[in-house]
Design an enzyme around this catalytic site. Structure first.
Site, PDB file in Angstrom:
ATOM      1  N   GLU A 295       0.829  -1.215   0.000  1.00 45.74           N
ATOM      2  CA  GLU A 295       0.000   0.000   0.000  1.00 45.74           C
ATOM      3  C   GLU A 295       0.859   1.258   0.000  1.00 45.74           C
ATOM      4  OE1 GLU A 295      -3.037   0.196   3.034  1.00 45.74           O
ATOM      5  OE2 GLU A 295      -4.336  -1.167   1.954  1.00 45.74           O
ATOM      6  N   HIS A 324       9.291 -26.589   0.368  1.00 40.25           N
ATOM      7  CA  HIS A 324       8.670 -27.719  -0.324  1.00 40.25           C
ATOM      8  C   HIS A 324       7.521 -27.264  -1.208  1.00 40.25           C
ATOM      9  CE1 HIS A 324      11.075 -30.382   2.231  1.00 40.25           C
ATOM     10  NE2 HIS A 324      10.930 -29.382   3.096  1.00 40.25           N
ATOM     11  N   LYS A 438     -13.586   0.292  -1.846  1.00 44.67           N
ATOM     12  CA  LYS A 438     -14.435   0.478  -0.653  1.00 44.67           C
ATOM     13  C   LYS A 438     -15.735   1.178  -1.050  1.00 44.67           C
ATOM     14  CE  LYS A 438     -11.269   1.075   3.316  1.00 44.67           C
ATOM     15  NZ  LYS A 438     -10.938   1.981   4.420  1.00 44.67           N
TER      16      LYS A 438
END
Ligand code: PA5
Length: 469
Positions: A295, A324, A438
């Site tokens: 951000e 892995h 938002k």
């Protein structure tokens, strides 16, 4: 007694180790020093002028006193539920994973009288239903800490309204204020309005401190203190690192060298930054770092308003688990990453590996050793393998994991982010791109304030059947 430290180690990015193509030469380091040193001065000056507010968080004695007062008032609660998202949650989770035992929530003995901690940073209906079903008959022993600067964040607000209704129905409306602590803006915003109306206990999200820089404010401190974490030590560690990251000698300032190395590699095609802790307790710090880095540094414009579309991509990995899963790519895929290992010298606990069966003498090599030796061997082994593939890596080495070193780490990476932002010549502290999503959510939920936006979104609401297979 000398305090434990986090140390920043950068030899494995040098030409000496990696060669000229992927290593940083002495001349390049000189260039980085020349470029970065004035920025350290600039940051120190801006900080003194009160323009970089997060830098003063280690010294907020009033807030610490308020936090401790609330901790004392709610003593005896069995469940502490944080409602928040992004910068209002990731730091809380990181502190808890780092500084409390793995089985904390499940084992009363390991909790030592502190409440269970839940940080709900999503609105998955199935997850929420399961949680609320579990919480239903425990509400009288539960404290809700709703954290939102604005109070209009859809995820946090919807959780909060749901929990308030549950409390009202179960315990009565008059009980609500005994069960809620709000952490929000001191003066403005929806949650402030509600808090004042209902008379909730409250703490401040400090003005001028963005969510992702707020973990050392009341945002992160309350849940930490409630769960027995020593917040004085946390802030003391941050203050210790404050001294180091203010040093104007480039080579003595870990934030400056860290930021410069990251910037150098970004400009040379290594645009992915992988943080790989070799310690489960540090795992969620890389999640916190991911938000901080993404951000803060992912920006369209430079500070003069020119298009630059800049930003390293932060990736979290976990040692040894991701050896892995990811290391094949990390070693043989494109050489486009800078790795930051987190390692621990002295683990707070240890396990001796059990004996090998007679039938499998090849496992005897592991038997009888401490597990700490194994995980550290895995880290060094991977570091070595990266060098063999000419992959640059940094290490942040913790003497041990405690509140003091976690405070240092947080402050180191916040300051690194500030300097990196200056190197990229961007505004590190805004997040304009987050806002549209938002607002669009509120528009889709029917908010009249966003009616125009809702119209624009309409064509994207349904899947176009021509493109469904
Ligand atoms: O870093 C940020 O600013 C964001 O991640 C915010 O913390 C997040 O969006 C939550 O916002 P608010 O505190 O207003 O609910």
């Amino acid at each position: 007694m000398e305090k434990p430290q986090v140390k920043f180690y950068y030899k494995n990015v040098t030409e000496e180790v990696l060669g000229k193509e992927h290593g940083i030469t002495k001349e390049q380091f000189k260039e980085l020093e020349k470029k970065t040193t004035p920025l350290i001065h600039q940051l120190n000056t801006e900080r003194k002028a009160g323009k970089v507010k997060y830098r003063d968080l280690p010294y907020q004695t009033d807030t610490v006193a308020q936090v401790k007062k609330i901790v004392a008032q709610i003593k005896g609660c069995e469940n502490f539920v944080v409602l928040g998202i992004g910068g209002s949650a990731l730091g809380n989770i990181a502190l808890q994973t780092a500084l409390n035992p793995y089985m904390y929530n499940l084992d009363e003995k390991q909790r030592k009288g502190s409440p269970r901690l839940f940080v709900l940073d999503n609105v998955d209906p199935v997850q929420m239903k399961s949680f609320f079903d579990w919480l239903g008959d425990k509400l009288d022993k539960t404290i809700i800490n709703v954290i939102s600067k604005s109070g209009r964040t859809a995820e946090t607000a919807s959780q909060f309204m749901t929990v308030c209704e549950l409390i009202e129905n179960k315990l009565g409306k008059d009980k609500l204020k005994d069960h809620v602590v709000a952490t929000t803006d001191l003066k403005a915003g929806t949650l402030r309005k509600i808090t004042d109306q209902f008379g909730f206990r409250n703490l401040e999200v400090p003005d001028g401190v963005g969510g992702r820089f707020s973990v050392l404010s009341a945002v992160g401190l309350l849940s930490a203190a409630v769960c027995g974490i020593d917040i004085d030590e946390l802030l003391a560690g941050a203050a210790d690192m404050d001294k180091k990251v203010s040093i104007t000698d480039f080579y003595k300032n870990p934030a400056a060298v860290n930021a410069a190395i990251n910037w150098h590699y970004y400009n040379r095609g290594k645009k992915i930054s992988v943080m790989m802790p070799y310690s489960y307790s540090l795992k969620d710090l890389s999640d916190w770092y991911r938000q901080l880095w993404a951000e803060s540094l992912g920006k369209t414009k430079d500070i003069s308003g020119n298009d630059i579309f800049v930003g390293p991509t932060p990736v979290k990995a976990l040692g040894a688990t991701d050896q892995h899963s990811q290391v094949q790519l990390y070693r043989e895929g494109p050489n486009d990453k800078l790795f930051t290992f987190l390692s621990v010298e002295q683990f707070s606990d240890d396990v001796i590996i059990g004996k090998s069966p007679d039938i499998a003498p090849e496992l005897a090599v592991l038997s009888g050793h401490k597990m700490s030796k194994l995980i550290n061997a895995e880290k060094t082994g991977t570091e070595y393998a990266f060098i063999a593939s000419k992959r640059p890596s940094l290490t942040v080495a913790f003497d041990n994991v405690c509140a003091y070193t976690i405070g240092q780490f947080i402050y180191l990476f916040e300051a690194t982010t500030s300097i990196a932002g200056m190197l990229f010549n961007i505004n590190t502290y805004d997040q304009p791109a987050v806002e549209l999503g938002k607002d669009a959510t509120l528009a889709l939920m029917g908010s009249k304030d966003y009616a125009q936006l809702a119209e624009k979104i309409k064509p994207f609401k349904e899947m176009d059947s021509n493109f469904i297979i």
